[in-house]
Scaffold this motif. Structure first.
Motif, short mmCIF file in Angstrom:
data_model
loop_
_atom_site.label_atom_id
_atom_site.label_comp_id
_atom_site.label_asym_id
_atom_site.label_seq_id
_atom_site.Cartn_x
_atom_site.Cartn_y
_atom_site.Cartn_z
N ILE A 161 1.15 -1.40 -0.10
CA ILE A 161 -0.10 -0.07 -0.29
C ILE A 161 1.02 1.30 -0.45
O ILE A 161 0.28 2.09 -0.92
N TYR A 165 1.74 5.02 -3.17
CA TYR A 165 1.89 6.17 -2.75
C TYR A 165 3.10 6.59 -2.69
O TYR A 165 3.73 7.98 -3.66
N VAL A 174 -6.56 3.28 -5.78
CA VAL A 174 -6.37 2.92 -4.48
C VAL A 174 -8.14 3.00 -3.58
O VAL A 174 -8.09 4.33 -3.77
N CYS A 176 -10.56 2.35 -0.69
CA CYS A 176 -10.27 2.99 0.86
C CYS A 176 -11.69 2.40 1.59
O CYS A 176 -12.53 3.26 0.93
N ASP A 178 -13.91 1.83 4.55
CA ASP A 178 -14.29 2.06 6.71
C ASP A 178 -15.74 1.70 6.64
O ASP A 178 -16.39 2.18 5.86
#
Length: 206
Positions: A161, A165, A174, A176, A178
């Motif tokens: 990961i 970046y 990417v 994410c 949550d």
């Protein structure tokens, strides 16, 4: 010819003289008591207050104070007087009860104690609860979070990961995922760490 009010005679018993001499020989501890003992020993030699004050480098009223205290109360009169102010109203048992309740229990209709709820539960004033919590560094309203991953591939995933970046390939994306802010995670990956004096309660954030 000596002037001023005549001083009342100051006589010592053998036991009192021995005790005063022991107190006067102290070099490192109880220096205030040692000075008072020296004052009384010199006064017992029929010296005037000004002479005693000059030898011990103190003021005359100090000599007069401890001379009279000893004459009235004897050895007990040289001990420190009780400090002024209101007497203590909280007992050690009450303080212990507040600390144990704060650390080891929670109120019925809340997640943590407040000063008002603790005051109602213990029968003490809210101000007393504030003083006790402040003295022991207790802050039930504070909670810290931590995260410990048990994934055996955790290090490899972190490298993948962070690599995206630091050195992203062409057309990389990417995603994410949550939890929602309205949903609280109830299944913790690690057990809750209880609160202790000076340390808030700690729990994992997922």
């Amino acid at each position: 010819m000596r002037t001023g009010r005549p001083k009342k005679p100051l006589t010592l018993t053998t036991e009192e003289r021995e005790t005063l001499q022991q107190w006067a020989r102290r070099r490192k501890t109880a220096q205030a008591l040692a000075l008072r003992a020296r004052i009384v020993l010199l006064c017992a030699k029929e010296l005037h207050n000004t002479q005693v004050a000059s030898q011990l480098c103190v003021c005359g009223p100090t000599v007069g104070k401890w001379r009279e205290r000893f004459r009235i109360h004897r050895l007990d009169g040289l001990m420190d007087e009780p400090r002024p102010g209101a007497p203590r109203t909280l007992t050690d048992k009450q303080v212990e009860n507040v600390v144990i309740r704060t650390l080891e229990s929670t109120p019925k209709n809340a997640t943590h104690w407040s000063t008002r709820s603790m005051a109602e539960a213990t029968g003490l004033s809210q101000t007393a609860i504030v003083r006790i919590w402040r003295a022991f560094g207790l802050k039930p309203h504070r909670t810290e979070t931590f995260k410990l991953s048990t994934d055996p591939l955790f290090i490899d995933k972190v490298r993948d990961i962070t690599g995206l970046y630091m050195n992203p390939p062409d057309r990389a994306m990417v995603l994410c995922v949550d939890e929602k802010s309205q949903v609280q995670a109830l299944d913790r990956t690690q057990p809750l760490l209880p609160m202790s004096p000076g340390q808030p309660e700690c729990r994992t954030h997922d």
